[in-house]
Motif scaffolding. Structure first.
Motif, PDB file in Angstrom:
ATOM      1  N   THR A  94       0.944  -1.066  -0.099  1.00  0.00           N
ATOM      2  CA  THR A  94      -0.061   0.080  -0.082  1.00  0.00           C
ATOM      3  C   THR A  94       0.809   1.465   0.044  1.00  0.00           C
ATOM      4  N   LEU A  95       2.070   1.021   0.493  1.00  0.00           N
ATOM      5  CA  LEU A  95       2.988   2.478   0.800  1.00  0.00           C
ATOM      6  C   LEU A  95       3.975   2.550  -0.309  1.00  0.00           C
ATOM      7  N   ALA A  96       3.748   1.817  -1.368  1.00  0.00           N
ATOM      8  CA  ALA A  96       4.761   1.737  -2.425  1.00  0.00           C
ATOM      9  C   ALA A  96       3.950   2.013  -3.635  1.00  0.00           C
ATOM     10  N   SER A  97       4.813   2.864  -4.582  1.00  0.00           N
ATOM     11  CA  SER A  97       4.347   3.156  -5.956  1.00  0.00           C
ATOM     12  C   SER A  97       4.223   2.147  -7.069  1.00  0.00           C
ATOM     13  N   ALA A  98       5.039   0.964  -6.691  1.00  0.00           N
ATOM     14  CA  ALA A  98       5.009  -0.075  -7.473  1.00  0.00           C
ATOM     15  C   ALA A  98       5.281  -1.241  -6.709  1.00  0.00           C
ATOM     16  N   PRO A  99       4.855  -2.567  -7.114  1.00  0.00           N
ATOM     17  CA  PRO A  99       5.128  -3.695  -6.525  1.00  0.00           C
ATOM     18  C   PRO A  99       6.638  -4.211  -6.256  1.00  0.00           C
ATOM     19  N   GLU A 100       7.382  -3.657  -7.212  1.00  0.00           N
ATOM     20  CA  GLU A 100       8.893  -4.217  -7.141  1.00  0.00           C
ATOM     21  C   GLU A 100       9.549  -3.197  -5.911  1.00  0.00           C
ATOM     22  N   ASP A 101       9.039  -1.915  -5.927  1.00  0.00           N
ATOM     23  CA  ASP A 101       9.578  -0.949  -4.795  1.00  0.00           C
ATOM     24  C   ASP A 101       9.015  -1.619  -3.517  1.00  0.00           C
ATOM     25  N   ALA A 102       7.754  -2.022  -3.425  1.00  0.00           N
ATOM     26  CA  ALA A 102       7.555  -2.725  -1.974  1.00  0.00           C
ATOM     27  C   ALA A 102       8.229  -3.731  -1.536  1.00  0.00           C
ATOM     28  N   GLU A 103       8.714  -4.697  -2.568  1.00  0.00           N
ATOM     29  CA  GLU A 103       9.488  -5.831  -2.210  1.00  0.00           C
ATOM     30  C   GLU A 103      10.776  -5.394  -1.980  1.00  0.00           C
ATOM     31  N   ALA A 104      11.382  -4.193  -2.601  1.00  0.00           N
ATOM     32  CA  ALA A 104      12.864  -3.586  -2.393  1.00  0.00           C
ATOM     33  C   ALA A 104      12.533  -3.118  -0.889  1.00  0.00           C
ATOM     34  N   LEU A 105      11.670  -2.414  -0.438  1.00  0.00           N
ATOM     35  CA  LEU A 105      11.433  -1.638   0.813  1.00  0.00           C
ATOM     36  C   LEU A 105      11.617  -2.752   1.792  1.00  0.00           C
ATOM     37  N   GLU A 106      10.732  -4.158   1.683  1.00  0.00           N
ATOM     38  CA  GLU A 106      10.667  -5.054   2.647  1.00  0.00           C
ATOM     39  C   GLU A 106      12.094  -5.849   2.686  1.00  0.00           C
ATOM     40  N   ALA A 107      12.797  -5.803   1.728  1.00  0.00           N
ATOM     41  CA  ALA A 107      14.116  -6.407   1.728  1.00  0.00           C
ATOM     42  C   ALA A 107      15.146  -5.660   2.285  1.00  0.00           C
ATOM     43  N   ALA A 108      15.141  -4.176   1.959  1.00  0.00           N
ATOM     44  CA  ALA A 108      16.013  -3.424   2.920  1.00  0.00           C
ATOM     45  C   ALA A 108      15.783  -3.280   4.140  1.00  0.00           C
ATOM     46  N   GLU A 109      14.404  -3.359   4.931  1.00  0.00           N
ATOM     47  CA  GLU A 109      14.129  -3.417   6.255  1.00  0.00           C
ATOM     48  C   GLU A 109      14.795  -4.562   6.787  1.00  0.00           C
ATOM     49  N   ARG A 110      14.730  -5.950   6.110  1.00  0.00           N
ATOM     50  CA  ARG A 110      15.170  -7.267   6.736  1.00  0.00           C
ATOM     51  C   ARG A 110      16.898  -6.980   6.637  1.00  0.00           C
ATOM     52  N   HIS A 111      17.287  -6.155   5.735  1.00  0.00           N
ATOM     53  CA  HIS A 111      18.699  -6.375   5.909  1.00  0.00           C
ATOM     54  C   HIS A 111      19.389  -5.329   6.787  1.00  0.00           C
ATOM     55  N   HIS A 112      18.339  -4.228   7.118  1.00  0.00           N
ATOM     56  CA  HIS A 112      18.899  -3.555   8.284  1.00  0.00           C
ATOM     57  C   HIS A 112      18.684  -4.309   9.456  1.00  0.00           C
ATOM     58  N   VAL A 113      17.641  -5.094   9.583  1.00  0.00           N
ATOM     59  CA  VAL A 113      17.504  -5.807  10.795  1.00  0.00           C
ATOM     60  C   VAL A 113      18.571  -6.911  11.046  1.00  0.00           C
ATOM     61  N   ARG A 114      18.940  -7.557  10.151  1.00  0.00           N
ATOM     62  CA  ARG A 114      20.121  -8.318  10.101  1.00  0.00           C
ATOM     63  C   ARG A 114      21.570  -7.558  10.744  1.00  0.00           C
ATOM     64  N   LEU A 115      21.611  -6.735   9.998  1.00  0.00           N
ATOM     65  CA  LEU A 115      22.857  -5.728  10.252  1.00  0.00           C
ATOM     66  C   LEU A 115      22.879  -5.477  11.798  1.00  0.00           C
ATOM     67  N   ALA A 116      21.800  -4.881  12.186  1.00  0.00           N
ATOM     68  CA  ALA A 116      21.604  -4.373  13.689  1.00  0.00           C
ATOM     69  C   ALA A 116      21.643  -5.749  14.816  1.00  0.00           C
ATOM     70  N   GLY A 117      21.088  -6.682  14.047  1.00  0.00           N
ATOM     71  CA  GLY A 117      21.054  -8.001  15.160  1.00  0.00           C
ATOM     72  C   GLY A 117      22.583  -8.464  15.279  1.00  0.00           C
ATOM     73  N   GLU A 118      23.205  -8.442  13.818  1.00  0.00           N
ATOM     74  CA  GLU A 118      24.448  -9.224  14.193  1.00  0.00           C
ATOM     75  C   GLU A 118      25.438  -8.194  14.932  1.00  0.00           C
ATOM     76  N   LEU A 119      25.306  -6.778  14.783  1.00  0.00           N
ATOM     77  CA  LEU A 119      26.142  -5.864  15.853  1.00  0.00           C
ATOM     78  C   LEU A 119      25.745  -5.930  17.107  1.00  0.00           C
ATOM     79  N   ALA A 120      24.610  -6.253  17.490  1.00  0.00           N
ATOM     80  CA  ALA A 120      24.079  -6.478  18.750  1.00  0.00           C
ATOM     81  C   ALA A 120      24.629  -7.441  19.521  1.00  0.00           C
ATOM     82  N   GLY A 121      24.650  -8.567  18.787  1.00  0.00           N
ATOM     83  CA  GLY A 121      25.106 -10.063  19.337  1.00  0.00           C
ATOM     84  C   GLY A 121      26.674  -9.926  19.529  1.00  0.00           C
ATOM     85  N   ARG A 122      27.284  -9.409  18.501  1.00  0.00           N
ATOM     86  CA  ARG A 122      28.833  -9.450  18.598  1.00  0.00           C
ATOM     87  C   ARG A 122      28.967  -8.278  19.819  1.00  0.00           C
TER      88      ARG A 122
END
Length: 271
Positions: A5-33
């Motif tokens: 709903t928040l993206a102007s195109a389906p591929e941008d919605a998928e990219a948004l979710e992928a970027a958020e997941r990548h940020h979560v992975r980076l933040a989580g690995e940093l927190a664990g270390r």
């Protein structure tokens, strides 16, 4: 409301979710270390030094190149949007602070100082990605004439090209040397339960649920062969254990030390 709903195109919605997941992975690995470094700083200076070196390598390999790519690709597009200039300038300033903290972590003369730098970096990065996930990425996803998917693909290419072809070899080699050192020390140790007392503990009960699994994975990446960590969870972490086994088949042995009711404590031994 969904990302679609928040993206102007389906591929941008998928990219948004992928970027958020990548940020979560980076933040989580940093927190664990960072958590592993904090617990090792007072118990085992030798292990703390190895964990510090691994954390610096992670920052050099992933965190800082990601920040550089954002400034080159993502932020110029976001700066052109209405009322976003001050936000982007503040995010660039935070990148400078991150770089300074990584340099301080790299040069820290003592484990306690390194642990303090790592904790400061963790807090700053979590606040930073919250702004990016909550403000910058959604703004770009709905902006007319902006293709978020294209921007993120260019970012990925820049990060890949900025990483040396043998970027992991030095850290992997030093990690292997550390593993052998730990194994040799354990083979020659006749101090009874002392080695068990030095096992670092990761308590994820206060970690936000979205970061919890990534935090554990980051902590496990800092555990050398022949060593272990103790995981403290608010429930029996069976789904997490399945993910650990899928991610690293046969690498970690699991021993329950406590089964509730308020906490589950598990010893994860790196074979």
């Amino acid at each position: 409301m969904s990302a679609l709903t928040l993206a102007s195109a389906p591929e941008d919605a998928e990219a948004l979710e992928a970027a958020e997941r990548h940020h979560v992975r980076l933040a989580g690995e940093l927190a664990g270390r960072a958590a592993m470094l904090l617990t090792a700083a007072d118990r085992d200076p030798g292990a703390a030094e190895r964990i510090r070196a691994g954390l610096v390598a992670f920052c050099d390999r992933e965190l800082l190149p990601h920040a550089t790519a954002e400034e080159s690709v993502l932020y110029p597009a976001a700066r052109s949007l209405p009322d976003s200039r001050l936000l982007i300038e503040s995010l660039i300033a935070e990148h400078s602070c991150m770089t300074a903290l990584v340099d301080a972590l790299r040069a820290a003369p003592a484990p306690t100082g390194a642990a303090a730098d790592a904790r400061a970096l963790q807090v700053l990065f979590e606040e930073h990605v919250a702004k990016e996930n909550g403000l910058v990425l959604p703004l770009l996803a709905v902006a007319p004439g902006v293709r978020l998917a294209t921007l993120l693909e260019e970012m990925h290419e820049r990060v890949s090209s900025a990483t040396p072809a043998d970027g992991g070899s030095d850290s992997q080699a030093s990690g292997a040397d550390a593993d052998r050192t730990v194994e040799t020390a354990q083979e020659g140790c006749d101090c009874g339960g002392h080695a068990e007392e030095a096992v670092p503990e990761l308590d994820v009960r206060s970690v936000p649920h979205a970061l919890r699994h990534a935090t554990v994975f980051g902590a496990l990446d800092a555990v050398p062969a022949g060593s272990a960590m103790v995981l403290v969870a608010p429930h029996d972490p069976l789904p997490l254990l399945a993910q650990i086994e899928q991610r690293n088949p046969g690498r970690f042995a699991v021993e329950y030390l406590q089964r509730g009711p308020e906490a589950w404590r598990l010893r994860l031994g790196h074979r």
